[in-house]
Design an enzyme around this catalytic site. Structure first.
Site, mmCIF file in Angstrom:
data_model
loop_
_atom_site.group_PDB
_atom_site.id
_atom_site.type_symbol
_atom_site.label_atom_id
_atom_site.label_comp_id
_atom_site.label_asym_id
_atom_site.label_seq_id
_atom_site.Cartn_x
_atom_site.Cartn_y
_atom_site.Cartn_z
ATOM 1 C CB CYS A 1 28.081 17.831 35.086
ATOM 2 S SG CYS A 1 28.168 16.223 34.329
ATOM 3 C CG ASN B 1 30.175 14.822 26.374
ATOM 4 O OD1 ASN B 1 29.188 14.435 25.745
ATOM 5 N ND2 ASN B 1 30.231 14.809 27.694
ATOM 6 C CG ASN C 1 21.350 13.990 23.608
ATOM 7 O OD1 ASN C 1 21.044 13.998 24.799
ATOM 8 N ND2 ASN C 1 22.619 13.969 23.190
ATOM 9 C CE LYS D 1 31.683 11.231 26.617
ATOM 10 N NZ LYS D 1 30.480 10.365 26.577
ATOM 11 C CE LYS E 1 20.566 7.810 29.569
ATOM 12 N NZ LYS E 1 21.176 9.021 30.155
ATOM 13 C CB THR F 1 25.134 8.857 17.049
ATOM 14 O OG1 THR F 1 25.270 9.831 18.096
ATOM 15 C CG2 THR F 1 23.905 9.210 16.224
#
Length: 305
Positions: A131, A193, A71, A166, A47, A267
């Site tokens: 981010c 991503n 999500n 990523k 995570k 997923t």
């Protein structure tokens, strides 16, 4: 008949098979460990971690869509120190490679986390550049080549283990970002991503997610992932962890043929905890049927028209 070699190399890290579980879909493995031995996996990407603990976004923050989910969980996690103290020792009891996924608000935060995690003994660090940079007004690192490169340089200079960046699909040309992070010292790339999406409840007229938009994942994004892995594999000479909509062996084979050295299942784990193992077994069957000695021979084997 000789047994098929399932092992692959990802930036010098040997995985016993090419199937990794994707960050954010497997927690820290404790729940899934009740179903099977985690040592059967090629790797576990834990995570997403931040420097300090985070509670994440308010609900509703997950919603189903046709062929996938949206999500906006918001990186709920115990923080790097909490992970190192409570989760990593348990994970290390299993014979599986551990990949730590990290997200930061500044390049300096990425550096601090890389230093802590590499010293703690993870096998690889996955740097999430999707981010917001608080110093740049919330602009995502992953959409500006110079910012992506800056984070990569900071992470690489503070890590003793391979650094995998990523990439976000929410860009005009993903190869521009790939080249920038490759030149900045990335050891590997992971992609894709989630794709930014939105759903609206037509009766309440409100978005189905509290944060309005979220990341789309699941089978719907597989063709996007295959295309982007193929483009990036031609643009840079770095190993790739391919992901995005993998739910069966054929999906994984597509990503490897496009150029991925290994694949991540995400997923699909929500619907079937055994999905990663099923993908592994189906991928092995495909490689065997094609007469390959090693599953790694699939990588980059696409034959464009």
């Amino acid at each position: 008949m000789e047994q098929l070699d399932l092992s692959v190399s990802l930036a010098g890290v040997t995985l016993k098979n090419p199937v990794v579980v994707a960050s954010g879909t497997f927690g820290f493995g404790r729940e899934f460990g009740q179903f099977y031995d985690l040592s059967e996996l090629g790797g576990i990407c834990v995570k997403g971690l931040t420097l300090h603990p985070r509670e994440g976004n308010p609900p509703p923050r997950i919603a189903e869509t046709p062929m996938g989910i949206l999500n906006s969980v918001g990186l709920q996690n115990p923080g790097v120190d909490g992970f190192i103290a409570r989760e990593l020792p348990w994970l290390r009891e299993h014979d599986v490679k551990i990949i730590a996924n990290i997200s930061g608000n500044t390049p300096e935060e990425y550096g601090v986390m890389c230093e802590k995690l590499s010293r703690a003994g993870v096998d690889m660090i996955e740097v999430n550049i999707s981010c917001p940079n608080v110093k740049a007004g919330g602009l995502q690192y992953g959409v500006v080549p110079e910012m992506a490169a800056q984070v990569t340089e900071e992470a690489r200079s503070h890590s003793d283990v391979p650094v995998m960046v990523k990439l976000s699909p929410n860009v005009t040309d993903i190869t521009v970002i790939a080249r920038a992070v490759a030149e900045a010292g990335a050891d590997a790339l992971s992609l894709i991503n989630t794709v930014r999406g939105m759903r609206i409840d037509v009766r309440t007229r409100r978005p189905v997610l509290k944060m309005n938009t979220g990341g789309l994942s699941g089978p719907a994004v597989l063709p996007v992932a295959v295309r982007m892995v193929w483009e990036v594999a031609q643009a840079v000479d770095l190993p790739i962890l391919g992901m995005g909509g993998v739910s069966k062996g054929e999906d994984a084979a597509q990503l490897m043929l496009a150029g991925a050295s290994a694949v991540a299942v995400g997923t699909a784990c929500f619907a079937d905890p055994y999905a990663p193992l099923n993908v592994r077994d189906e991928l092995e069957k495909i490689a065997a049927e094609q007469g390959l000695a090693r599953v790694s021979e699939l990588t980059g084997g696409v034959k464009p028209w």
